[in-house]
Scaffold this motif. Structure first.
Motif, PDB file in Angstrom:
ATOM      1  N   TYR A  11       0.898  -1.157   0.000  1.00 14.59           N
ATOM      2  CA  TYR A  11       0.000   0.000   0.000  1.00 14.59           C
ATOM      3  C   TYR A  11       0.934   1.204   0.000  1.00 14.59           C
ATOM      4  O   TYR A  11       1.460   1.576   1.049  1.00 14.59           O
ATOM      5  N   HIS A  14       4.076   1.098   2.141  1.00 17.46           N
ATOM      6  CA  HIS A  14       3.912   0.083   3.180  1.00 17.46           C
ATOM      7  C   HIS A  14       3.785  -1.312   2.585  1.00 17.46           C
ATOM      8  O   HIS A  14       2.899  -1.562   1.779  1.00 17.46           O
ATOM      9  N   ALA A  16       2.445  -4.501   3.049  1.00 16.64           N
ATOM     10  CA  ALA A  16       1.486  -5.205   3.917  1.00 16.64           C
ATOM     11  C   ALA A  16       1.676  -6.715   3.834  1.00 16.64           C
ATOM     12  O   ALA A  16       1.580  -7.414   4.841  1.00 16.64           O
ATOM     13  N   ASN A  36      -3.706  -8.178  14.894  1.00 15.60           N
ATOM     14  CA  ASN A  36      -4.258  -7.133  14.041  1.00 15.60           C
ATOM     15  C   ASN A  36      -3.160  -6.489  13.220  1.00 15.60           C
ATOM     16  O   ASN A  36      -2.072  -6.229  13.726  1.00 15.60           O
ATOM     17  N   GLY A  37      -3.442  -6.291  11.955  1.00 17.99           N
ATOM     18  CA  GLY A  37      -2.466  -5.653  11.080  1.00 17.99           C
ATOM     19  C   GLY A  37      -1.493  -6.631  10.448  1.00 17.99           C
ATOM     20  O   GLY A  37      -0.610  -6.242   9.693  1.00 17.99           O
ATOM     21  N   ALA A  38      -1.652  -7.920  10.735  1.00 15.16           N
ATOM     22  CA  ALA A  38      -0.724  -8.936  10.210  1.00 15.16           C
ATOM     23  C   ALA A  38      -0.845  -9.092   8.690  1.00 15.16           C
ATOM     24  O   ALA A  38       0.109  -9.472   8.017  1.00 15.16           O
ATOM     25  N   GLY A  39      -2.039  -8.824   8.189  1.00 11.79           N
ATOM     26  CA  GLY A  39      -2.251  -8.977   6.744  1.00 11.79           C
ATOM     27  C   GLY A  39      -3.309 -10.008   6.395  1.00 11.79           C
ATOM     28  O   GLY A  39      -3.416 -10.432   5.243  1.00 11.79           O
ATOM     29  N   LYS A  40      -4.122 -10.402   7.367  1.00  9.43           N
ATOM     30  CA  LYS A  40      -5.150 -11.428   7.131  1.00  9.43           C
ATOM     31  C   LYS A  40      -6.189 -10.949   6.121  1.00  9.43           C
ATOM     32  O   LYS A  40      -6.470 -11.630   5.149  1.00  9.43           O
ATOM     33  N   SER A  41      -6.759  -9.776   6.386  1.00 10.28           N
ATOM     34  CA  SER A  41      -7.811  -9.280   5.488  1.00 10.28           C
ATOM     35  C   SER A  41      -7.249  -9.000   4.105  1.00 10.28           C
ATOM     36  O   SER A  41      -7.911  -9.288   3.094  1.00 10.28           O
ATOM     37  N   THR A  42      -6.045  -8.472   4.053  1.00  9.44           N
ATOM     38  CA  THR A  42      -5.417  -8.214   2.755  1.00  9.44           C
ATOM     39  C   THR A  42      -5.278  -9.520   1.978  1.00  9.44           C
ATOM     40  O   THR A  42      -5.639  -9.597   0.804  1.00  9.44           O
TER      41      THR A  42
HETATM   42  P1  ADP Z   1      -5.393  -7.851   9.486  1.00  8.45           P
HETATM   43  O1  ADP Z   1      -6.626  -8.198   8.729  1.00  8.45           O
HETATM   44  O2  ADP Z   1      -4.501  -9.020   9.745  1.00  8.45           O
HETATM   45  O3  ADP Z   1      -5.684  -7.094  10.736  1.00  8.45           O
HETATM   46  P2  ADP Z   1      -4.876  -6.118   7.232  1.00  8.45           P
HETATM   47  O4  ADP Z   1      -4.710  -7.034   6.087  1.00  8.45           O
HETATM   48  O5  ADP Z   1      -6.175  -5.402   7.355  1.00  8.45           O
HETATM   49  O6  ADP Z   1      -4.510  -6.875   8.567  1.00  8.45           O
HETATM   50  O7  ADP Z   1      -3.743  -5.027   7.165  1.00  8.45           O
HETATM   51  C1  ADP Z   1      -2.372  -5.327   6.973  1.00  8.45           C
HETATM   52  C2  ADP Z   1      -1.562  -4.046   6.970  1.00  8.45           C
HETATM   53  O8  ADP Z   1      -1.885  -3.263   5.834  1.00  8.45           O
HETATM   54  C3  ADP Z   1      -1.836  -3.156   8.175  1.00  8.45           C
HETATM   55  O9  ADP Z   1      -0.630  -2.575   8.558  1.00  8.45           O
HETATM   56  C4  ADP Z   1      -2.812  -2.131   7.646  1.00  8.45           C
HETATM   57  O10 ADP Z   1      -2.676  -0.920   8.344  1.00  8.45           O
HETATM   58  C5  ADP Z   1      -2.376  -1.990   6.207  1.00  8.45           C
HETATM   59  N1  ADP Z   1      -3.498  -1.666   5.317  1.00  8.45           N
HETATM   60  C6  ADP Z   1      -4.623  -2.415   5.138  1.00  8.45           C
HETATM   61  N2  ADP Z   1      -5.432  -1.844   4.227  1.00  8.45           N
HETATM   62  C7  ADP Z   1      -4.817  -0.713   3.802  1.00  8.45           C
HETATM   63  C8  ADP Z   1      -5.140   0.310   2.856  1.00  8.45           C
HETATM   64  N3  ADP Z   1      -6.267   0.257   2.143  1.00  8.45           N
HETATM   65  N4  ADP Z   1      -4.244   1.298   2.693  1.00  8.45           N
HETATM   66  C9  ADP Z   1      -3.099   1.342   3.385  1.00  8.45           C
HETATM   67  N5  ADP Z   1      -2.730   0.418   4.291  1.00  8.45           N
HETATM   68  C10 ADP Z   1      -3.571  -0.603   4.512  1.00  8.45           C
END
Ligand code: ADP
Ligand code: MG
Length: 316
Positions: A11, A14, A16, A36-42
């Motif tokens: 991103y 960053h 991710a 949280n923030g590990a990258g699961k949702s991504t």
């Molecule tokens: P999780 O689901 O494990 O909590 P995410 O996949 O949501 O983690 O996020 C992984 C990293 O990417 C985090 O550091 C988050 O802040 C960053 N991130 C997620 N979405 C975005 C975005 N749209 N723009 C910038 N950074 C993002």
């Protein structure tokens, strides 16, 4: 069934995801575990084709998400972190609407709606407006939405977040029952959850896969030697002498003596359970163990160790 190869996502500046690879066999329930923030949702958003990776590949049941997104997406039911619910529709209307989106038509549509409502146990609430459902029921409707079209792969992003303990138990049971017919990937930041539901655990931290195994193997592999907490009626000197003389004991630590009772932490020299041996060791010397407790290593400990979050706690 699912193959993820060297997935990276930036991103802006960053990073991710920093190169994540794993595969999940057909019919398994895999857990993507990480803070949280590990990258699961991504990871899940990329796997479901909702987000484009910077590099890497996702193959769902032989279909490449990049080359053949329409077919690949048809194979997936997705419950994102924020379920795409329409609050002003009734449960039945909403699920019918999802059928339209997924091109489930005609007579089949009616049957499918009834089937998925049955599967997640919301049939009695089919006429209710979604806005009037509890969080637990909303989450079930979100799950029903993912099941429409009977996709072989179900992806659930933190499916129990925000639910109360009863709702969590019900949701876990639902997820387990999905494992019979689907390949499931769920994410969670809670170890006990993944432990309870999954057959495969993928631990991610800071955009990297740090471990992959079954819940049982993970805790075995990373388990420290068995640690026992004892309270022995006797003096520190007597207890020390006995433990020093035993080949079963790797190390021990006395931590307090009060009213004739010594507290001691014993680390076993093997990964064997030595509680029986310790009992007889002290009994032979006519010292009574008045309390004996085993500290087993949970996946929670494994996780903290793998993700390096236990450094400060170590010294407590
Ligand atoms: P999780 O689901 O494990 O909590 P995410 O996949 O949501 O983690 O996020 C992984 C990293 O990417 C985090 O550091 C988050 O802040 C960053 N991130 C997620 N979405 C975005 C975005 N749209 N723009 C910038 N950074 C993002
Ligand atoms: Mg997330």
């Amino acid at each position: 069934m699912i193959e993820v190869k060297d997935l990276a996502k930036d991103y802006g500046e960053h990073h991710a995801l920093k190169g994540i690879s794993f595969s999940v066999d057909s019919g398994r329930i895999a857990g993507l575990l990480g803070p949280n923030g590990a990258g699961k949702s991504t990871t899940m958003n990329i796997m479901t084709g909702c987000l484009t990776p910077t590099s890497g590949q996702v193959i769902i049941d032989g279909c490449d998400m990049d080359q053949d997104p329409v077919r690949a997406k048809e194979k997936i039911g997705y419950l994102p972190e924020l379920p795409p619910l329409y609050e002003d529709m009734t449960v039945r209307e909403y699920l019918g609407f999802v059928c339209d989106l997924k091109k489930v038509k005609g007579k089949e549509k009616k049957t499918v709606v009834e089937e998925v409502m049955e599967a997640v146990k919301v049939t009695e609430l089919s006429g209710r407006l979604i806005r009037n459902l509890s969080k637990g029921y909303k989450q079930r409707v979100g799950l029903a939405q993912a099941l429409i079209g009977n996709p072989p792969v179900i992806i659930l992003d933190e499916p129990t977040v925000g639910l109360d303990p009863n709702q969590i138990i019900e949701m876990r049971e639902l997820i387990r029952s999905l494992g019979n017919k689907h390949t499931v990937i769920l994410s969670s930041h809670i170890l006990s959850e993944v432990n309870a539901v999954c057959d495969q655990v993928l631990i991610i931290d800071d955009g990297r896969l740090v471990a992959e195994d079954t819940p049982e193997h993970l805790s075995d592999h990373y388990a420290e030697r068995d640690r026992l907490l004892l309270e022995v009626r006797g003096s520190s000197e007597e207890v020390s002498r006995i433990l020093e003389g035993s080949p079963l004991v790797e190390s021990f630590e006395l931590f307090g003596e009060a009213e004739g009772i010594v507290n001691v932490k014993v680390e076993s020299a093997s990964d064997k359970d030595i509680r029986d041996e310790l009992f007889f060791l002290f009994a032979d010397k006519r010292l009574a163990i008045v309390k004996l407790e085993r500290e087993s290593v949970s996946l929670e400990d494994v996780f903290l160790k793998l993700t390096g979050q236990d450094e400060e706690k170590e010294d407590e």
